[in-house]
Design a protein around this motif. Structure first.
Motif, PDB file in Angstrom:
ATOM      1  N   LEU A  12       0.825  -1.208   0.000  1.00  0.00           N
ATOM      2  CA  LEU A  12       0.000   0.000   0.000  1.00  0.00           C
ATOM      3  C   LEU A  12       0.858   1.257   0.000  1.00  0.00           C
ATOM      4  O   LEU A  12       0.504   2.264  -0.626  1.00  0.00           O
ATOM      5  CB  LEU A  12      -0.947  -0.014   1.203  1.00  0.00           C
ATOM      6  N   LYS A  13       1.992   1.208   0.693  1.00  0.00           N
ATOM      7  CA  LYS A  13       2.915   2.343   0.659  1.00  0.00           C
ATOM      8  C   LYS A  13       3.506   2.497  -0.738  1.00  0.00           C
ATOM      9  O   LYS A  13       3.619   3.620  -1.253  1.00  0.00           O
ATOM     10  CB  LYS A  13       4.026   2.121   1.688  1.00  0.00           C
ATOM     11  N   GLU A  16       1.006   4.131  -3.074  1.00  0.00           N
ATOM     12  CA  GLU A  16       0.313   5.309  -2.547  1.00  0.00           C
ATOM     13  C   GLU A  16       0.125   6.390  -3.609  1.00  0.00           C
ATOM     14  O   GLU A  16      -0.946   6.998  -3.704  1.00  0.00           O
ATOM     15  CB  GLU A  16       1.062   5.887  -1.353  1.00  0.00           C
ATOM     16  N   GLU A  17       1.141   6.637  -4.418  1.00  0.00           N
ATOM     17  CA  GLU A  17       1.008   7.670  -5.442  1.00  0.00           C
ATOM     18  C   GLU A  17      -0.056   7.281  -6.469  1.00  0.00           C
ATOM     19  O   GLU A  17      -0.828   8.141  -6.933  1.00  0.00           O
ATOM     20  CB  GLU A  17       2.350   7.901  -6.139  1.00  0.00           C
ATOM     21  N   THR A  19      -2.652   5.475  -5.827  1.00  0.00           N
ATOM     22  CA  THR A  19      -3.926   5.670  -5.129  1.00  0.00           C
ATOM     23  C   THR A  19      -4.377   7.121  -5.249  1.00  0.00           C
ATOM     24  O   THR A  19      -5.540   7.404  -5.557  1.00  0.00           O
ATOM     25  CB  THR A  19      -3.786   5.315  -3.634  1.00  0.00           C
ATOM     26  N   SER A 114      -9.123   3.923  -2.748  1.00  0.00           N
ATOM     27  CA  SER A 114      -8.555   3.095  -1.678  1.00  0.00           C
ATOM     28  C   SER A 114      -8.888   1.621  -1.884  1.00  0.00           C
ATOM     29  O   SER A 114      -8.019   0.749  -1.716  1.00  0.00           O
ATOM     30  CB  SER A 114      -9.089   3.555  -0.313  1.00  0.00           C
ATOM     31  N   ARG A 375      -3.427  11.469   2.512  1.00  0.00           N
ATOM     32  CA  ARG A 375      -2.737  10.418   3.265  1.00  0.00           C
ATOM     33  C   ARG A 375      -3.735   9.466   3.925  1.00  0.00           C
ATOM     34  O   ARG A 375      -3.392   8.332   4.279  1.00  0.00           O
ATOM     35  CB  ARG A 375      -1.816  11.041   4.322  1.00  0.00           C
ATOM     36  N   ARG A 378      -4.487   5.760   2.188  1.00  0.00           N
ATOM     37  CA  ARG A 378      -3.704   4.563   2.511  1.00  0.00           C
ATOM     38  C   ARG A 378      -4.104   3.998   3.873  1.00  0.00           C
ATOM     39  O   ARG A 378      -4.150   2.780   4.060  1.00  0.00           O
ATOM     40  CB  ARG A 378      -2.205   4.886   2.490  1.00  0.00           C
TER      41      ARG A 378
END
Length: 396
Positions: A12-13, A16-17, A19, A114, A375, A378
């Motif tokens: 997920l990290k 992230e971009e 997402t 998400s 943020r 995530r």
């Protein structure tokens, strides 16, 4: 931290971009309730590219995708809504809505992004998953009768053991996860009223049955129903949000049209207010022998979380590094048709804090300047994902 938990957090990290870019794509291209066309196409294409089983047109414009893990086990459903609102955006963001009069002013763009990225992360972990995940992408949450009930009737919950969902929540600080055992959000009903008087010249009110005066008396006295007829320990709200009597300045209106909302958590108060509002309306109109029309439309039922599943969500959220606070909160008077899912199977709904701590002013949901801290996307995905992993582990 387990291997799967760490793998999920890392994926997920890593994504992230992507997402954030997905969220901004949906934000720029909002579609209203029951008018969603391109959004569900994009969602379905995303899942198909991952090799998931996909069904479109579920209950109308809904999309359901299924990921079967490499090992047998329970089936968890995760839900995100994707409709927008009839609001002209005033945020000035570089990815502001391209369509005047339409805006993602409630975070559904973030919900969808998400869940899609969570699906992508789980897809890379599928050989180790001990069960099946059903991704429910729901249309038309904002407008009753909503998309949840029609998707349920079209089989979106078949074979599902439990369901989890979240709402990105702008008033709550980033890093907070909030929920409640039992009622979390209210039943959302509508009232539609026409007071029929007798119009006339503004200089001769004695020749009229002034519907505007009657409407003013009715609205003022309406609040006494909550103050004097409802147990103060049982929350209820009655609000008139629209009143219309279009006339020149010197004309007394022949009739006044009003509409508003009623919010309750229990059937007793819901039924009482439905009856008492009409009794008050009848008594008000009797003063001048005016007439009325009254319609009480029952909307979404209250969102009532299941105790065990609520505790499960809270325990899973505690494991997420970016979650600073997990707390039980008082019920919220907003409405949500996630309620229908919880009437069918066990599950829980929670709020994911989306307030940027550096913002001087935070605009509420359904406001033209509404925005979220990205943020939170995530964090929402991670809590839903961890709850899924924990459910598999607990029940296998």
């Amino acid at each position: 931290m387990t291997t799967l938990q760490q793998q999920l957090a890392d994926l997920l990290k890593h994504y992230e971009e992507e997402t954030i870019q997905l969220r901004r794509h949906f934000h720029e291209n909002p579609e209203l309730s029951f008018e969603e066309v391109e959004t569900p196409k994009t969602i379905a294409a995303f899942h198909r590219a991952l090799g998931h089983e996909v069904r479109e047109g579920v209950g109308g414009n809904g999309v359901v995708a299924k990921l079967v893990g490499g090992k047998p086990g329970k089936t968890v459903a995760l839900r995100a809504d994707f409709d927008a609102l009839a609001i002209t955006e005033e945020t000035g963001l570089p990815f502001q809505s391209k369509i005047k009069g339409r805006m993602h002013a409630c975070g559904h763009d973030g919900h969808t992004a998400s869940l899609l990225i969570l699906a992508k992360a789980f897809n890379q972990m599928k050989d180790d998953l001990e069960g099946t995940i059903v991704f429910i992408h729901q249309h038309a949450e904002e407008l009753a009768p909503g998309g949840a009930i029609s998707m349920i009737r079209d089989g979106c919950l078949e074979g599902v053991d439990v369901i989890f969902g979240t709402h990105l929540w702008a008033p709550s600080d980033l890093g907070k996860v909030q929920t409640a055992k039992g009622p979390l959000m209210a039943a959302a009903d509508g009232i539609y009223i026409t007071i029929k008087g007798k119009g006339g010249h503004g200089s001769n009110p004695s020749d009229t049955k002034d519907s505007i005066v009657l409407a003013a008396q009715f609205i003022t006295n309406l609040q006494q129903l909550v103050a004097r007829r409802i147990n103060p320990l049982r929350p209820a709200v009655v609000s008139i949000g629209h009143i219309e009597a279009l006339n020149p300045f010197n004309v007394i209106a022949d009739q006044v049209y009003m509409k508003g909302t009623v919010r309750t958590f229990h059937e007793e108060e819901r039924s009482l207010l439905e009856h008492e509002i009409e009794e008050l309306l009848k008594a008000t109109c009797y003063l001048t022998k005016a007439d009325y029309e009254y319609e009480y439309v029952r909307g979404y039922p209250p969102v009532v979380n299941h105790d065990a599943e609520t505790e499960h969500i809270m325990a899973s959220a505690e494991k997420i590094a970016d979650v600073e606070t997990v707390e039980i909160v008082d019920p919220n008077m907003g409405g949500e048709d996630f309620a229908y899912f919880l009437e069918e199977i066990p599950g829980a709904f929670f709020f994911t804090g989306a307030k940027n701590p550096d913002w001087e002013e935070v605009y509420p949901h359904h406001h033209p300047k509404f925005d979220i801290d990205e943020r939170s996307l995530r964090i929402a995905a991670n809590v839903l994902g961890q709850a899924t992993l924990d459910y598999f582990a607990k029940n296998n």
